[in-house]
Design an enzyme around this catalytic site. Structure first.
Site, short mmCIF file in Angstrom:
data_model
loop_
_atom_site.label_atom_id
_atom_site.label_comp_id
_atom_site.label_asym_id
_atom_site.label_seq_id
_atom_site.Cartn_x
_atom_site.Cartn_y
_atom_site.Cartn_z
N CYS A 145 16.98 4.30 3.43
CA CYS A 145 16.09 3.62 3.23
C CYS A 145 15.03 3.37 4.16
O CYS A 145 15.66 3.63 5.26
CB CYS A 145 16.16 2.45 2.40
SG CYS A 145 17.09 2.07 1.42
N ARG A 205 12.74 11.18 5.06
CA ARG A 205 13.82 10.53 5.26
C ARG A 205 14.47 10.14 3.54
O ARG A 205 15.71 10.00 3.46
CB ARG A 205 14.39 8.96 5.50
CG ARG A 205 14.38 8.61 6.97
CD ARG A 205 13.49 7.31 7.14
NE ARG A 205 14.84 6.00 6.85
CZ ARG A 205 15.92 5.92 8.06
NH1 ARG A 205 15.52 6.32 9.08
NH2 ARG A 205 16.81 4.95 7.16
N TRP A 263 15.96 4.28 -0.82
CA TRP A 263 16.67 5.69 -1.73
C TRP A 263 17.58 4.37 -2.30
O TRP A 263 18.50 4.19 -2.03
CB TRP A 263 16.91 5.93 -0.80
CG TRP A 263 18.37 7.51 -0.87
CD1 TRP A 263 19.57 6.85 -0.75
CD2 TRP A 263 18.15 8.52 -1.28
NE1 TRP A 263 20.94 7.40 -1.28
CE2 TRP A 263 19.83 8.62 -1.46
CE3 TRP A 263 16.95 9.31 -2.17
CZ2 TRP A 263 19.70 9.70 -1.44
CZ3 TRP A 263 17.64 10.74 -1.58
CH2 TRP A 263 19.50 11.04 -2.22
N ASN A 283 17.58 -2.60 4.31
CA ASN A 283 18.56 -0.90 3.96
C ASN A 283 19.74 -1.49 4.44
O ASN A 283 20.57 -2.71 5.07
CB ASN A 283 17.97 -0.93 5.59
CG ASN A 283 17.06 0.19 5.25
OD1 ASN A 283 16.29 0.25 4.38
ND2 ASN A 283 16.68 0.91 6.40
N GLY A 284 21.28 -0.93 3.36
CA GLY A 284 22.59 -0.61 4.14
C GLY A 284 23.21 -0.84 2.54
O GLY A 284 22.24 -1.48 1.28
N GLU A 286 35.04 26.15 3.11
CA GLU A 286 33.77 26.00 3.58
C GLU A 286 33.37 26.07 4.86
O GLU A 286 31.92 26.11 5.15
CB GLU A 286 34.35 23.81 3.79
CG GLU A 286 32.55 23.35 3.72
CD GLU A 286 31.15 23.42 2.67
OE1 GLU A 286 31.73 23.97 2.35
OE2 GLU A 286 30.50 22.70 3.56
N LYS A 295 29.52 27.63 5.13
CA LYS A 295 28.76 26.94 6.44
C LYS A 295 28.51 28.03 7.39
O LYS A 295 26.94 28.11 7.40
CB LYS A 295 29.45 26.20 7.13
CG LYS A 295 29.16 24.23 6.87
CD LYS A 295 28.33 23.57 6.80
CE LYS A 295 27.45 24.27 5.16
NZ LYS A 295 28.18 23.35 4.22
N GLU A 355 25.79 30.83 5.72
CA GLU A 355 24.17 30.34 5.00
C GLU A 355 23.47 29.61 5.74
O GLU A 355 22.28 30.20 5.46
CB GLU A 355 24.90 29.14 3.87
CG GLU A 355 25.27 28.21 4.69
CD GLU A 355 25.45 26.43 3.11
OE1 GLU A 355 24.28 26.39 2.70
OE2 GLU A 355 26.02 25.61 3.76
N HIS A 395 47.00 41.86 1.40
CA HIS A 395 46.73 42.43 0.15
C HIS A 395 45.44 43.48 -0.01
O HIS A 395 44.67 43.41 -1.55
CB HIS A 395 46.80 41.36 -0.65
CG HIS A 395 47.97 41.00 -1.07
ND1 HIS A 395 49.22 41.92 -1.27
CD2 HIS A 395 48.56 40.07 -0.57
CE1 HIS A 395 50.73 41.15 -1.32
NE2 HIS A 395 50.18 39.33 -1.22
N LYS A 418 17.82 23.45 -1.35
CA LYS A 418 18.65 22.06 -1.31
C LYS A 418 19.00 21.51 -3.37
O LYS A 418 20.42 21.26 -3.10
CB LYS A 418 17.09 20.64 -0.36
CG LYS A 418 18.70 19.51 -0.82
CD LYS A 418 19.10 19.80 0.49
CE LYS A 418 20.43 18.67 0.52
NZ LYS A 418 21.75 19.47 1.07
C1 F6R Z 1 26.01 24.46 0.62
C2 F6R Z 1 25.33 23.40 -0.60
C3 F6R Z 1 25.52 23.91 -1.80
C4 F6R Z 1 25.54 23.02 -2.88
C5 F6R Z 1 25.74 22.99 -4.03
C6 F6R Z 1 26.08 22.36 -4.72
O1 F6R Z 1 25.77 23.64 1.97
O2 F6R Z 1 25.24 22.34 0.14
O3 F6R Z 1 26.67 24.98 -1.77
O4 F6R Z 1 27.18 22.17 -2.13
O5 F6R Z 1 24.43 23.84 -4.06
O6 F6R Z 1 24.59 20.85 -5.10
P1 F6R Z 1 24.58 19.63 -5.83
O7 F6R Z 1 26.11 18.79 -4.53
O8 F6R Z 1 23.81 18.72 -5.24
O9 F6R Z 1 24.98 19.93 -7.25
#
Ligand code: F6R
Length: 608
Positions: free
Chosen positions: A2, A27, A75, A101-102, A481, A485, A488, A504, A603
């Site tokens: 927020c 934000r 938020w 906020n919080g 993961e 990271k 991507e 294998h 995103k």
């Molecule tokens: C990788 C990443 C994606 C999300 C995936 C699921 O860094 O951000 O792999 O984890 O697209 O997204 P949500 O969690 O929003 O369902």
């Protein structure tokens, strides 16, 4: 998270509040509101959706006269994004208005006490308790009421407060949620973040925990929690708006990596009460928890990776069989879902198309569903039978970091809760694990402290062609993961393998100088992973190992070692992922990639 803005001065407050809030839009928020003292009363206007709606409603603030006001972009955390839940919140007589906020962790208890005293609530928020609690303690002296409220609130807060009876003062207070005060030429401001005040001033005071700021048109003074005056020095902000939005960090991703101690703390703390795990929003009776026969964890991408870790945790602690599925597979594979199953959908955005479809599939089959979701009021949060929120706040970088960490700890909590109820861990074991959970935030901070070392190492690998991540058990989940990271955001080809699987086929790809990241945090599998490290090293690989402090033996096998602090074996992912996130980040920066917005990625993936 927020946003808060407040103003007291010579100019009309509302346009300044709207302008300040617009500087905090990055934000993320889902509703907004402002409160202005008009000479007689405190007027409040709120609107769900974009700030533009609030601006239109108030004609850019022009129709709200007055030179004292507070504003907020919300938020959603407690309660859906609605006008009623948007801030500011009033006391019943509308003589006190508050923005916050919080998270107020004990708000349900406080709310109940206030309701017993006859207070009526208009919203589902935790913030409204602050307005009523101030009302309860207010006997004509705002500082006295504020300090009493501070002593009764648990959790985190940054608050902007105005009292109708004190129209020439703006009050602000904080604990574990940022708040600054700006000293302007034509008035003074408060804000949750520097960008909101930069148009008016570069001279700011950073409020520390449990400090109160008292602003008049000309003066600013500060008090401690006992109401005693304290001195503070102003700082001059040199950053430009762009850097200020990122809190001085070069990218949102780095800022979010650094927010992880807070994210983990915020997700854990409200659920750890007197040595017990209390997940109020779960709404499952002990009987229902005991009746669970099988868990299906369904998610995409990084969220799926947290599920791969959680499988080990649920099975190890609560002894419930777990299947983990990619949502895009689950929805079409006609899964066997039997009575007594619980389907857990994990999603930051709560809008991922495949995860939502998987949720609907489970519901159609009459199976109980639980969403672990970050965005309050999102589709998955609305449609799942039960929701457990991660309190990561809005994540702006496309590559997830802090939401991933929050998803992990949410699942640790759930597994431990289930284990407690089903009697598969003793009270003593549970106590020990709660202790370990509580230590995670500061252990993450410690790891973040060695970022320069990781940066130097990453700089050597900006030109890498292939990178392999290996590990066993939970270390394999961490590798998944770590690898995602890296690929991507840096566009370097990378893959994760269960360490025992290498021979294998994949081992034929190892050549002189190939970087292999080996994760070895699981004591029981440690020696096995060392053997795999030796296998790739003999074929020319350069091995970076991530292991627990004290496992110095690994130095004989690996070329470069990163140590993580000791924690329970089920929780190592939360620590081991930190250097891997930093590594990916610095490789990406070194290659000149668009760290926060990698190519071809979005995103929120709302298409199949
Ligand atoms: C990788 C990443 C994606 C999300 C995936 C699921 O860094 O951000 O792999 O984890 O697209 O997204 P949500 O969690 O929003 O369902």
């Amino acid at each position: 998270m927020c946003g808060i803005v407040g103003y007291i001065g010579e100019a009309q407050a509302a346009p300044i509040l709207l302008d300040g809030l617009s500087r905090l839009e990055y934000r993320g928020y889902d509703s907004a509101g402002i409160a202005v003292y008009d000479g007689t009363d405190i007027q409040v206007k709120k609107a769900t959706g974009r700030l533009k709606v609030l601006s239109e409603l108030t004609h850019d603030g022009v129709t709200m006269p007055g030179t004292l006001g507070i504003g907020h972009t919300r938020w959603a955390t407690h309660g859906a994004p609605t006008d009623a839940n948007a801030h500011p919140h009033y006391n019943s007589t509308e003589t006190i208005a508050v923005v916050h906020n919080g998270i107020i962790e004990n708000y349900l208890k406080v709310k109940k006490r206030l309701q017993d005293k006859g207070y009526e609530f208009q919203s589902e928020t935790d913030t409204e308790v602050v307005a009523h609690l101030l009302d309860y303690y207010y006997k004509g002296e705002p500082i006295e009421a504020i300090t009493k409220v501070m002593l009764r609130l648990e959790g985190s807060y940054a608050l902007g407060i105005i009292f109708r009876d004190h129209p020439d003062v703006l009050y602000a207070v904080r604990k574990d949620s940022p708040l600054i005060v700006g000293k302007g030429a034509e008035g003074n401001l408060i804000a949750s973040d520097v960008p909101a005040v930069l148009k008016y001033t570069r001279e700011v005071y950073f409020i520390q925990n449990e400090e109160i700021a008292v602003l008049n048109k000309e003066d600013i003074s500060f008090r401690n929690v006992d109401g005693e005056p304290i001195e503070k020095e102003a700082a001059t902000i040199e950053w430009d708006i762009n850097a200020a939005e990122k809190g001085g960090y070069e990218h949102f991703m780095l800022k979010e990596i650094y927010e992880q101690p807070k994210t983990v703390r915020d997700t854990l703390n409200p659920r750890l009460k007197d040595g017990r795990i209390v997940i109020e929003e779960l709404g499952m009776t002990d009987e229902e928890i005991r009746a669970i026969q099988k868990i299906h964890i369904v998610a995409c991408g990084s969220a799926y990776h947290t599920g791969v870790t959680a499988k080990y945790v649920f099975e190890g602690l609560a002894r419930i069989p777990v299947e983990v599925d990619l949502a895009s597979e689950f929805r079409y594979r006609n899964p066997i879902l039997e009575e007594g199953a619980l389907v857990i959908i994990i999603s930051q955005s709560g809008e991922t198309a495949d995860s939502l479809a998987a949720l609907r599939e489970a519901k159609t089959r009459g199976i109980q569903t639980l969403g672990i979701v970050n965005v309050v009021g999102s589709s998955i949060a609305r449609e799942a039978d039960k929701v457990m929120y991660t309190w990561a706040g809005p994540e702006i970088a496309v590559a997830t970091t802090k939401a991933y960490s929050a998803q992990l700890v949410a699942q640790y909590l759930l597994a431990l809760k289930f284990a407690q109820v089903r009697g598969t861990v003793t009270d003593q074991e549970c106590e020990g694990m709660i202790g370990d959970l509580k230590k995670l935030p500061e252990q993450i901070e410690l790891l973040l402290g060695s970022k320069e070392r990781i940066q130097r190492f990453a700089n050597r690998y900006v030109a890498a062609r292939d990178v392999f991540f290996i590990g066993r058990g939970i270390d394999y989940a961490i590798s998944l993961e770590g690898s995602l990271k890296l690929k991507e955001i840096s566009y370097i080809h990378s893959e994760a393998y269960a360490a025992g699987e290498l021979k294998h086929g994949t081992i034929s790809l190892i050549e002189e100088g190939t970087l292999v990241a080996a994760v070895a945090t699981q004591e029981a599998l440690y020696k096995k992973t060392i053997s795999n490290i030796v296998e790739v090293r003999t074929r020319g690989a350069f091995v970076m190992a991530v292991t627990n402090t004290g496992n110095t033996e690994i130095e004989k096998a690996a070329d470069y070692v990163i140590y993580i602090p000791q924690t329970n074996r089920y929780f190592t992912n939360s620590l081991a992922i930190i250097p891997l996130q930093l590594f990916s980040y610095y490789v990406s920066v070194g290659r000149g990639c668009d760290v926060d917005k990698p190519r071809n990625l979005a995103k929120s993936v709302t298409v199949e």
